[in-house]
Design an enzyme around this catalytic site. Structure first.
Site, PDB file in Angstrom:
ATOM      1  N   ASP A  79      34.571  25.287  42.589  1.00  0.00           N
ATOM      2  CA  ASP A  79      34.045  26.595  42.998  1.00  0.00           C
ATOM      3  C   ASP A  79      33.629  26.595  44.467  1.00  0.00           C
ATOM      4  O   ASP A  79      32.474  26.915  44.810  1.00  0.00           O
ATOM      5  CB  ASP A  79      32.895  27.016  42.090  1.00  0.00           C
ATOM      6  CG  ASP A  79      33.394  27.632  40.789  1.00  0.00           C
ATOM      7  OD1 ASP A  79      32.604  28.244  40.064  1.00  0.00           O
ATOM      8  OD2 ASP A  79      34.611  27.481  40.489  1.00  0.00           O
ATOM      9  N   HIS A 111      30.787  28.161  46.692  1.00  0.00           N
ATOM     10  CA  HIS A 111      31.108  29.593  46.679  1.00  0.00           C
ATOM     11  C   HIS A 111      31.103  30.281  48.037  1.00  0.00           C
ATOM     12  O   HIS A 111      30.450  31.304  48.226  1.00  0.00           O
ATOM     13  CB  HIS A 111      30.135  30.323  45.748  1.00  0.00           C
ATOM     14  CG  HIS A 111      30.559  30.285  44.311  1.00  0.00           C
ATOM     15  ND1 HIS A 111      31.781  30.773  43.880  1.00  0.00           N
ATOM     16  CD2 HIS A 111      29.940  29.807  43.210  1.00  0.00           C
ATOM     17  CE1 HIS A 111      31.887  30.576  42.575  1.00  0.00           C
ATOM     18  NE2 HIS A 111      30.784  29.998  42.138  1.00  0.00           N
ATOM     19  N   ASP A 146      28.744  23.933  42.911  1.00  0.00           N
ATOM     20  CA  ASP A 146      29.391  25.126  43.463  1.00  0.00           C
ATOM     21  C   ASP A 146      28.872  25.436  44.864  1.00  0.00           C
ATOM     22  O   ASP A 146      27.674  25.353  45.111  1.00  0.00           O
ATOM     23  CB  ASP A 146      29.074  26.362  42.599  1.00  0.00           C
ATOM     24  CG  ASP A 146      29.521  26.232  41.172  1.00  0.00           C
ATOM     25  OD1 ASP A 146      29.840  27.262  40.561  1.00  0.00           O
ATOM     26  OD2 ASP A 146      29.527  25.093  40.655  1.00  0.00           O
ATOM     27  N   HIS A 206      29.003  24.902  37.649  1.00  0.00           N
ATOM     28  CA  HIS A 206      29.493  26.102  36.942  1.00  0.00           C
ATOM     29  C   HIS A 206      28.428  27.142  36.598  1.00  0.00           C
ATOM     30  O   HIS A 206      28.754  28.303  36.356  1.00  0.00           O
ATOM     31  CB  HIS A 206      30.194  25.636  35.651  1.00  0.00           C
ATOM     32  CG  HIS A 206      31.065  26.637  34.977  1.00  0.00           C
ATOM     33  ND1 HIS A 206      31.895  27.506  35.632  1.00  0.00           N
ATOM     34  CD2 HIS A 206      31.243  26.892  33.654  1.00  0.00           C
ATOM     35  CE1 HIS A 206      32.554  28.239  34.755  1.00  0.00           C
ATOM     36  NE2 HIS A 206      32.176  27.896  33.540  1.00  0.00           N
ATOM     37  N   HIS A 208      33.884  20.266  36.510  1.00  0.00           N
ATOM     38  CA  HIS A 208      33.209  21.500  36.917  1.00  0.00           C
ATOM     39  C   HIS A 208      32.541  22.216  35.755  1.00  0.00           C
ATOM     40  O   HIS A 208      31.370  22.601  35.832  1.00  0.00           O
ATOM     41  CB  HIS A 208      34.197  22.460  37.586  1.00  0.00           C
ATOM     42  CG  HIS A 208      33.579  23.756  37.960  1.00  0.00           C
ATOM     43  ND1 HIS A 208      32.744  23.905  39.044  1.00  0.00           N
ATOM     44  CD2 HIS A 208      33.625  24.978  37.379  1.00  0.00           C
ATOM     45  CE1 HIS A 208      32.324  25.156  39.108  1.00  0.00           C
ATOM     46  NE2 HIS A 208      32.841  25.830  38.121  1.00  0.00           N
ATOM     47  N   ASP A 229      35.216  32.125  46.756  1.00  0.00           N
ATOM     48  CA  ASP A 229      34.897  33.343  46.014  1.00  0.00           C
ATOM     49  C   ASP A 229      33.408  33.668  46.089  1.00  0.00           C
ATOM     50  O   ASP A 229      32.566  32.778  46.212  1.00  0.00           O
ATOM     51  CB  ASP A 229      35.292  33.259  44.528  1.00  0.00           C
ATOM     52  CG  ASP A 229      36.770  33.507  44.301  1.00  0.00           C
ATOM     53  OD1 ASP A 229      37.290  33.072  43.263  1.00  0.00           O
ATOM     54  OD2 ASP A 229      37.407  34.145  45.170  1.00  0.00           O
ATOM     55  N   ARG A 230      33.110  34.949  45.934  1.00  0.00           N
ATOM     56  CA  ARG A 230      31.749  35.475  46.032  1.00  0.00           C
ATOM     57  C   ARG A 230      31.249  35.456  47.473  1.00  0.00           C
ATOM     58  O   ARG A 230      31.074  36.499  48.089  1.00  0.00           O
ATOM     59  CB  ARG A 230      30.785  34.719  45.102  1.00  0.00           C
ATOM     60  CG  ARG A 230      31.018  34.987  43.617  1.00  0.00           C
ATOM     61  CD  ARG A 230      30.301  36.226  43.207  1.00  0.00           C
ATOM     62  NE  ARG A 230      30.509  36.570  41.807  1.00  0.00           N
ATOM     63  CZ  ARG A 230      30.086  37.687  41.252  1.00  0.00           C
ATOM     64  NH1 ARG A 230      29.445  38.571  41.979  1.00  0.00           N
ATOM     65  NH2 ARG A 230      30.308  37.941  39.980  1.00  0.00           N
ATOM     66  N   ARG A 279      30.883  33.621  28.038  1.00  0.00           N
ATOM     67  CA  ARG A 279      31.807  34.015  29.095  1.00  0.00           C
ATOM     68  C   ARG A 279      33.075  34.640  28.530  1.00  0.00           C
ATOM     69  O   ARG A 279      33.856  35.245  29.261  1.00  0.00           O
ATOM     70  CB  ARG A 279      32.228  32.804  29.934  1.00  0.00           C
ATOM     71  CG  ARG A 279      31.097  32.145  30.665  1.00  0.00           C
ATOM     72  CD  ARG A 279      31.630  30.972  31.450  1.00  0.00           C
ATOM     73  NE  ARG A 279      30.575  30.118  31.951  1.00  0.00           N
ATOM     74  CZ  ARG A 279      30.104  30.166  33.193  1.00  0.00           C
ATOM     75  NH1 ARG A 279      30.605  31.031  34.044  1.00  0.00           N
ATOM     76  NH2 ARG A 279      29.145  29.353  33.577  1.00  0.00           N
ATOM     77  N   ASN A 317      36.701  26.639  38.103  1.00  0.00           N
ATOM     78  CA  ASN A 317      37.377  27.808  37.533  1.00  0.00           C
ATOM     79  C   ASN A 317      37.693  28.839  38.604  1.00  0.00           C
ATOM     80  O   ASN A 317      38.555  29.700  38.413  1.00  0.00           O
ATOM     81  CB  ASN A 317      36.578  28.427  36.387  1.00  0.00           C
ATOM     82  CG  ASN A 317      35.228  28.921  36.841  1.00  0.00           C
ATOM     83  OD1 ASN A 317      34.397  28.162  37.328  1.00  0.00           O
ATOM     84  ND2 ASN A 317      34.979  30.211  36.684  1.00  0.00           N
ATOM     85  N   HIS A 318      37.038  28.742  39.749  1.00  0.00           N
ATOM     86  CA  HIS A 318      37.350  29.674  40.837  1.00  0.00           C
ATOM     87  C   HIS A 318      38.469  29.181  41.738  1.00  0.00           C
ATOM     88  O   HIS A 318      38.837  29.859  42.696  1.00  0.00           O
ATOM     89  CB  HIS A 318      36.089  29.996  41.657  1.00  0.00           C
ATOM     90  CG  HIS A 318      35.288  31.113  41.073  1.00  0.00           C
ATOM     91  ND1 HIS A 318      35.468  32.426  41.436  1.00  0.00           N
ATOM     92  CD2 HIS A 318      34.337  31.116  40.117  1.00  0.00           C
ATOM     93  CE1 HIS A 318      34.636  33.187  40.735  1.00  0.00           C
ATOM     94  NE2 HIS A 318      33.935  32.415  39.925  1.00  0.00           N
TER      95      HIS A 318
END
Lengths: 528, 335
Positions: A300, A273, A271, A456, A381, A303-304, A429, A332-333
């Protein structure tokens, strides 16, 4: 709709068998009138108080609930507003305002489809009412807007943004001094200029951004659709992607044009991010991507972190420059749900347009879900599956050009996590599952693999080896969210020995833009 | 840093201590904005907060919202337990209250103490009134809101707004003498069982200053309870980063030493004259929330990474201490 803890006493009306006495009805009406006056004076809590008293005296009057619902809307008590509107409708199915109130409550709660149903009802009952029609259309627009439709996970075939773009006719102003594609192609110079441009916090011209993103979306010129399971090395024999045959040399083979070149290693990152400055640092530490320095980024990307646009366009750029030596797997992002909440959609809309976001969304749907290295190491991922018996062939066959479903192999690939104990458990989750060492072992044996690499999960050391070495996690966003203080890592895999070599690194400074700086709130839409 | 005895006047807005405290004062708005945002998503009900603070245009991360939910829930549970034990025959002092709405929420539930005091830096209240000068906006506030324009002048003079059930005091909590004087002027009783609440307050003063405040509180009342919500377990990497991040925003966690562990948090209460003390970290509290509530709030927003929530929650704690009030059973109060 569940109520907040401890229902306020005003809301708890005991069921009554006898109708209220005449005097009570009159008094209730008086209270309602008083409440209305308070409402007009914008004294909403007194309005609520008095409506509640009216309700206590006469609990079967839909209007009281409808009015109180509106007062709750004004005080942002959407849960209560929804409950009251629902009760109003239950009491009197013909009470139009009740549907309005419920629709407004649902809009405020982001439940646009539910709101649309109620507006539809109103339009049916009052087909000539302009206001009803307008509200319906506005709500309908929101629902139909692709971003929200996808959030509710529709399966319908959508018209491609890529197809509807007219990039050719976009012009670049003379004043723009930033990087441009050369004859519509990404070059090494372009990428170098782009990274420097981004480092200086400047914006890539939207035409170039559209070019890069839409080129990435174009399927490769093969007869079959792009593979959900990418093989690495890429096929040596035919244009149709297959797992490499046993006759392929054990070293990592890369196809470049029509000549072969063997390479030492491939780098796998987890990730990132939106942490662009940390991505630059990876390239600093490990070298820029090239035919001799291939990379896999395991999802990923956005995001964030608030430099998600910079990260994704850089990654897309390298993908275009080195299509066989630079690989992106979906995380997943790379989905609408996540982008809505965690900032990517907001960032794209702030820096470009909603249409640009639609394009990214579409490109994400094209991203492969897994990659197999030398037929021995599988990379995805999230992780492995909620059921036994999934094969590489099954993965290849997944219809992945969509938002991930709530369950099933595609969902698992993006969402699952390993656990220390055998078997499977419900995921912390709330989606997909947690899988134990026995699950990993069985999957690897069935598919003749050595181990899996996934990402992840943030790890303090940037990586973690679990399941007796069969399940490796790598995470490449150091000091995640400017808070966690974690190290990050990337993995070297060499053709001669596919055991993972871990390289850790720490965060570098970045300009003062907080994580989730662009995450916008939905509530600014659709209020009455 | 020595506590200044300077009284901030309306015009003098930039003295050295004023600027030092500016970062701390900023946290008041941050907390209120976060609370309002969480309310707007539906985490809990609060019809008053919208009058006190603006709605954030930026979305707050789901773990932040869940964290605030747990915080508000925890403090509220303990507060109501105290009110019930004392049958509302008590006082509440909300230290560093900022833009708190508890008074109004309690009023709605008929759970008001005999008197409710809010204390914070005068600038907090002055700024609020200055930001909300528009008469229409003030008129739209329910009658009970005292901060109307004419009152501003009264406030800047004596830094107090007083009424029978509710008082707002502008004071520096590090200046105990001044604080005590103002409380007396507002008819604070030493005989009534008193609850003192400090949400992310003590950590912004030195351990010595907070100890003085705690000692004063323990000594001033026959029967009392203190609720402290703030950081804990700050010795690790996450804690270090939090300290650095806050320092960059000119916000010094001067009292972070006492936030080492749950044990140190209990100790500092006991050594300040409190008879019994408890502390739990917020992850523990979160895990004890009623299931129905957890399911409800977790379905409001999808959290992508539990680890972020866990780390955050493990670095905040809810502590409470009691003194006296054995007939009331104050010691039995627990989360």
């Amino acid at each position: 709709m569940a109520m907040a803890e401890g229902e306020r006493t005003e809301c708890a009306e005991p069921p009554r068998d006898e109708p209220p006495a005449d005097g009570a009805l009159k008094r209730a009406e008086e209270l309602k009138t008083q409440a209305n006056d308070y409402f007009k004076a914008k004294d909403y809590e007194n309005a609520i108080k008095f409506y509640s008293q009216a309700i206590e005296l006469n609990p079967s009057n839909a209007i009281y609930y409808g009015n109180r619902s509106l007062a709750y809307l004004r005080t942002e008590c959407y849960g209560y507003a929804l409950a009251d509107a629902t009760r109003a409708i239950e009491m009197d199915k013909k009470y139009i305002k009740g549907y309005y109130r419920r629709a407004a409550s649902n809009m405020a709660l982001g439940k646009f489809r539910a709101a649309l149903r109620d507006y539809e009802t109103v339009v049916k009952v009052k087909p000539h009412d302009k206001d009803a029609k307008m509200k319906y259309q506005e709500c309908n627009k929101i629902v139909k807007q692709k971003a929200f439709e996808r959030a509710i996970a529709g399966d319908e075939h959508k018209r491609s943004v890529v197809d509807s773009l007219d990039i050719e006719s976009m012009t670049i102003e003379d004043e723009y001094s930033g990087p441009k594609l050369e004859d519509g192609r990404v070059t090494v110079t372009f990428m170098q200029e782009l990274m420097q441009w981004y480092k200086d916090q400047k914006k890539l011209h939207r035409k170039c951004a559209y070019q890069v993103a839409s080129e990435t979306h174009k399927p490769p010129s093969t007869s079959s659709p792009p593979p959900g399971l990418v093989s690495f090395p890429p096929p040596c024999v035919s244009p149709v992607p297959l797992l490499p045959s046993a006759s392929c040399a054990p070293r990592l083979c890369l196809l470049h044009g029509s000549s072969w070149s063997t390479t030492e290693k491939i780098t796998v990152c987890g990730d990132t991010h939106g942490q662009f400055y940390d991505l630059l640092n990876i390239f600093e530490l490990n070298g820029l991507p090239s035919e001799t320095n291939p990379y896999i980024f395991n999802g990923d990307f956005v995001d964030r972190g608030s430099f998600s646009v910079e990260v994704i366009l850089t990654l897309f750029g390298f993908k275009l420059l080195y299509p066989d030596h630079f690989h992106l797997l979906r995380g997943n992002h790379e989905t609408d749900n996540m982008n809505q909440i965690y900032g990517f959609e907001g960032e794209v809309k702030a820096k470009y347009t909603a249409q640009m976001y639609e394009l990214f969304s579409e490109v994400f749907e094209w991203l492969p879900l897994a990659q197999c290295i030398n037929g021995k190491v599988l990379i995805m991922h999230g992780g492995l599956f909620s059921e036994d018996g999934v094969t590489l062939d099954d993965i290849r066959k997944i219809e992945r050009s969509r938002q991930p479903p709530d369950s099933g192999p595609m969902c698992d690939l993006l969402w699952s996590d390993p656990q220390p104990q055998n078997g499977r458990s419900v995921s912390k989750r709330g989606v997909s599952c947690q899988f134990g060492p026995d699950v990993t072992k069985a999957f690897l044996e069935e598919n003749k693999l050595d181990y899996i690499i996934r990402s992840h999960e943030v790890k303090a050391e940037g990586y973690e080896v679990a399941h007796g070495g069969r399940c490796v996690t790598v995470f490449s966003a150091p000091n995640y969210c400017d808070q966690m203080g974690n190290k990050a890592a990337y993995i070297h895999l060499r053709g001669s020995d596919l055991r993972p070599q871990f390289h850790q690194f720490t965060a570098v400074p970045h300009p003062d833009v907080k994580p989730m700086a662009y995450a916008s709130t939905l509530l600014q839409l659709g209020m009455m | 840093m020595a506590a200044s005895l300077r009284r901030p006047s309306f015009t003098a807005c930039s003295s050295p201590t004023d600027t030092d405290d500016e970062g701390v004062r900023g946290t008041c708005e941050d907390a209120s904005i976060c609370k309002r945002f969480a309310v707007s998503i539906g985490y809990w009900q609060d019809p008053y907060i919208q009058h006190l603070v603006r709605l954030s245009k930026e979305r707050k991360a789901p773990e932040i919202n869940r964290g605030y939910f747990a915080r508000v829930h925890g403090v509220s549970q303990l507060t109501k337990a105290f009110l019930r034990k004392t049958e509302c025959n008590c006082q509440i002092l909300n230290l560093g209250a900022g833009m708190d709405t508890t008074f109004w929420m309690l009023k709605d539930e008929d759970l008001l103490p005999r008197k409710y005091f809010e204390i914070d830096f005068p600038m907090i209240y002055i700024t609020f009134v200055l930001k909300n000068p528009h008469p229409l906006k003030l008129q739209s506030l329910p009658d009970k809101f005292l901060l109307k324009l004419p009152s501003l002048l009264a406030f800047t003079d004596g830094h107090m707004l007083d009424s029978t059930r509710y008082a707002i005091i502008g004071a520096d909590l590090r200046d105990i003498a001044d604080l005590e004087e103002k409380l007396k002027k507002c008819n604070m009783s030493t005989q009534l069982p008193t609850l003192l609440i400090a949400e992310c307050v003590l950590v912004y003063m030195t351990p010595e200053q907070s100890a003085n405040l705690l000692k004063w509180a323990a000594n001033s009342f026959e029967a009392a309870m203190f609720i402290n919500y703030e950081q804990v377990n700050m010795g690790d990497r996450f804690g270090q980063i939090m300290i650095e991040n806050l320092r960059r925003r000119q916000c010094d966690l001067a009292g972070v030493e006492t936030c080492k562990s749950l044990e140190s948090q209990r100790e500092r209460l006991l050594s300040s004259g409190w008879e019994s003390a408890s502390a739990i970290d917020m992850m523990e509290l979160y895990s004890r929330l009623p299931r129905a509530e957890v399911i409800r709030i977790e379905s409001l927003e999808f959290l992508d990474e539990m680890e972020l929530l866990e780390q955050l929650m493990q670095h905040y704690c809810l502590c409470w201490a009691t003194k006296g009030g054995s007939e009331l059973g104050l010691k039995e109060i627990t989360y």
